[in-house]
Design a protein around this motif. Structure first.
Motif, short mmCIF file in Angstrom:
data_model
loop_
_atom_site.label_atom_id
_atom_site.label_comp_id
_atom_site.label_asym_id
_atom_site.label_seq_id
_atom_site.Cartn_x
_atom_site.Cartn_y
_atom_site.Cartn_z
N LEU A 173 -38.44 -60.01 10.02
CA LEU A 173 -39.36 -58.87 10.00
C LEU A 173 -40.01 -58.71 8.63
O LEU A 173 -41.22 -58.49 8.52
CB LEU A 173 -38.61 -57.59 10.36
N LEU A 174 -39.22 -58.83 7.57
CA LEU A 174 -39.74 -58.65 6.22
C LEU A 174 -40.83 -59.66 5.89
O LEU A 174 -41.75 -59.37 5.13
CB LEU A 174 -38.60 -58.74 5.19
N SER A 175 -40.73 -60.84 6.48
CA SER A 175 -41.75 -61.86 6.23
C SER A 175 -43.08 -61.50 6.87
O SER A 175 -44.11 -62.12 6.57
CB SER A 175 -41.27 -63.22 6.76
N LYS A 176 -43.08 -60.50 7.75
CA LYS A 176 -44.30 -60.09 8.46
C LYS A 176 -44.86 -58.76 7.95
O LYS A 176 -45.78 -58.21 8.56
CB LYS A 176 -44.00 -59.97 9.96
N THR A 177 -44.34 -58.24 6.84
CA THR A 177 -44.76 -56.92 6.36
C THR A 177 -46.25 -56.86 6.07
O THR A 177 -46.94 -55.90 6.45
CB THR A 177 -43.97 -56.53 5.10
N GLU A 178 -46.77 -57.86 5.41
CA GLU A 178 -48.20 -57.88 5.08
C GLU A 178 -49.04 -57.88 6.36
O GLU A 178 -50.05 -57.17 6.46
CB GLU A 178 -48.53 -59.10 4.23
N GLU A 179 -48.62 -58.66 7.33
CA GLU A 179 -49.33 -58.74 8.60
C GLU A 179 -49.29 -57.40 9.33
O GLU A 179 -50.29 -56.96 9.91
CB GLU A 179 -48.72 -59.83 9.46
N LEU A 180 -48.15 -56.72 9.29
CA LEU A 180 -48.01 -55.42 9.93
C LEU A 180 -48.95 -54.39 9.31
O LEU A 180 -49.55 -53.58 10.00
CB LEU A 180 -46.56 -54.92 9.81
N ASN A 181 -49.09 -54.43 7.99
CA ASN A 181 -49.92 -53.45 7.30
C ASN A 181 -51.41 -53.70 7.46
O ASN A 181 -52.23 -52.88 7.06
CB ASN A 181 -49.55 -53.39 5.82
N SER A 210 -37.36 -47.69 13.29
CA SER A 210 -37.04 -47.03 12.03
C SER A 210 -37.31 -47.93 10.84
O SER A 210 -37.87 -47.49 9.83
CB SER A 210 -35.57 -46.60 12.02
N VAL A 211 -36.94 -49.20 10.96
CA VAL A 211 -37.15 -50.13 9.85
C VAL A 211 -38.65 -50.34 9.62
O VAL A 211 -39.13 -50.29 8.48
CB VAL A 211 -36.45 -51.48 10.12
N ILE A 212 -39.40 -50.55 10.70
CA ILE A 212 -40.84 -50.73 10.55
C ILE A 212 -41.48 -49.47 9.98
O ILE A 212 -42.36 -49.54 9.11
CB ILE A 212 -41.49 -51.11 11.90
N GLY A 213 -41.02 -48.31 10.42
CA GLY A 213 -41.55 -47.05 9.92
C GLY A 213 -41.39 -46.89 8.42
O GLY A 213 -42.19 -46.23 7.77
N GLY A 214 -40.35 -47.52 7.87
CA GLY A 214 -40.11 -47.46 6.43
C GLY A 214 -40.84 -48.53 5.65
O GLY A 214 -40.77 -48.55 4.41
N VAL A 243 -49.07 -47.32 8.41
CA VAL A 243 -49.82 -46.99 9.63
C VAL A 243 -48.88 -46.35 10.65
O VAL A 243 -47.66 -46.46 10.54
CB VAL A 243 -50.49 -48.24 10.23
N PRO A 244 -49.42 -45.65 11.66
CA PRO A 244 -48.56 -45.04 12.68
C PRO A 244 -47.76 -46.08 13.45
O PRO A 244 -48.24 -47.20 13.69
CB PRO A 244 -49.57 -44.33 13.60
N SER A 295 -34.98 -40.83 14.45
CA SER A 295 -35.26 -41.63 13.26
C SER A 295 -35.62 -40.74 12.07
O SER A 295 -36.34 -39.74 12.20
CB SER A 295 -36.42 -42.59 13.55
N CYS A 296 -35.13 -41.12 10.90
CA CYS A 296 -35.49 -40.40 9.68
C CYS A 296 -36.74 -40.99 9.04
O CYS A 296 -37.26 -40.46 8.06
CB CYS A 296 -34.34 -40.39 8.68
N ALA A 297 -37.24 -42.10 9.58
CA ALA A 297 -38.49 -42.68 9.07
C ALA A 297 -39.66 -41.82 9.55
O ALA A 297 -39.64 -41.27 10.65
CB ALA A 297 -38.64 -44.11 9.57
N ASN A 298 -40.67 -41.71 8.71
CA ASN A 298 -41.83 -40.89 9.04
C ASN A 298 -42.87 -41.70 9.81
O ASN A 298 -42.88 -42.92 9.77
CB ASN A 298 -42.46 -40.32 7.78
N GLY A 299 -43.77 -40.99 10.49
CA GLY A 299 -44.90 -41.65 11.16
C GLY A 299 -44.57 -42.32 12.46
O GLY A 299 -45.33 -43.17 12.92
#
Length: 233
Positions: free
Chosen positions: A143-151, A168-172, A176-177, A203-207
């Motif tokens: 997942l972390l290797s795809k952070t730039e792509e997600l954003n 929750s992990v993606i939310g952190g 984006v929503p 989830s405690c992550a926002n958005g």
């Protein structure tokens, strides 16, 4: 059967009232929920909607139902994985470039059925879809290797069963929503998706917003609205 259209904005088939005014009100044509419908009714609904609006989308369809529809609507296409039947639409199966960017992510490959329901609906409604599958938290480096792509996406759909931690992990990680979709994938204590649903709601992550269990369609609808608003800018 003759179609009767009046100023109420629907076509009355007797057994069904087709909402011919929905696209004006909401920006989306009426979608047909196929599961549980009688063959004769489903065939008539698809054929009339296509004649009225030049396109039609159906969810939760079996191959048998597709064959019934295809017998009267040669334009109909079927995807076995998602259970989607479609004819027409803005962008079908990547044949035409969509607008914006909707990222559809799954925790595991067992979640892909729900993910494809979301991805194919979003594509049908004219969105560009980026699929990021099998990036669950047990191998979080994937997942972390795809952070730039997600954003780069206007909105992310996060689909997970088991305990549902992916959202929750993606939310952190993203700005984006995130639309979380719990799935019924998991062992006994998953309770048919209830454990994933509760994790996502708490989830405690926002958005993060949450749709119903296995509701890829609902997630795609909301994601499409967000994607369209983002592209208006």
């Amino acid at each position: 059967m003759e179609i009767k259209i009046d100023d109420k904005g629907y076509a009355d088939l007797g057994f069904a009232k087709l909402d011919t005014d929905r696209v004006r009100r909401t920006g989306f044509y009426e979608t047909v929920f196929c599961q549980g419908k009688e063959d004769a009714f489903l065939k008539e609904i698809f054929l009339k909607l296509y004649k009225l609006q030049g396109q039609v989308l159906g969810t939760r369809a079996s191959r048998h139902q597709y064959e019934i529809i295809a017998s009267v609507l040669k334009e109909a296409e079927y995807d076995e994985v998602s259970g989607i039947i479609s004819a027409g639409g803005c962008s079908t199966d990547g044949q035409k470039e969509g607008i914006g960017n909707i990222a559809v992510c799954t925790a595991g490959t067992a979640d892909i059925k729900v993910a494809e329901e979301a991805a194919r609906c979003a594509d049908y409604w004219g969105g560009k879809v980026t699929r990021i599958y099998d990036v669950g938290v047990t191998g979080i480096h994937r997942l972390l290797s795809k952070t730039e792509e997600l954003n780069k996406a206007n909105v992310v759909i996060a689909i997970a069963g088991m305990e549902g931690a992916l959202a929750s992990v993606i939310g952190g990680l993203v700005k984006v929503p995130v639309i979380a979709v719990p799935t019924s994938v998991g062992y006994g204590a998953n309770l048919g998706g209830l454990s994933a649903l509760l994790t996502m709601i708490n989830s405690c992550a926002n958005g993060i917003s949450v749709v119903n269990i296995d509701n890829g369609y609902g997630a795609a609808y909301i994601a499409t609205q967000i994607n369209r608003l983002a592209e208006k800018k």
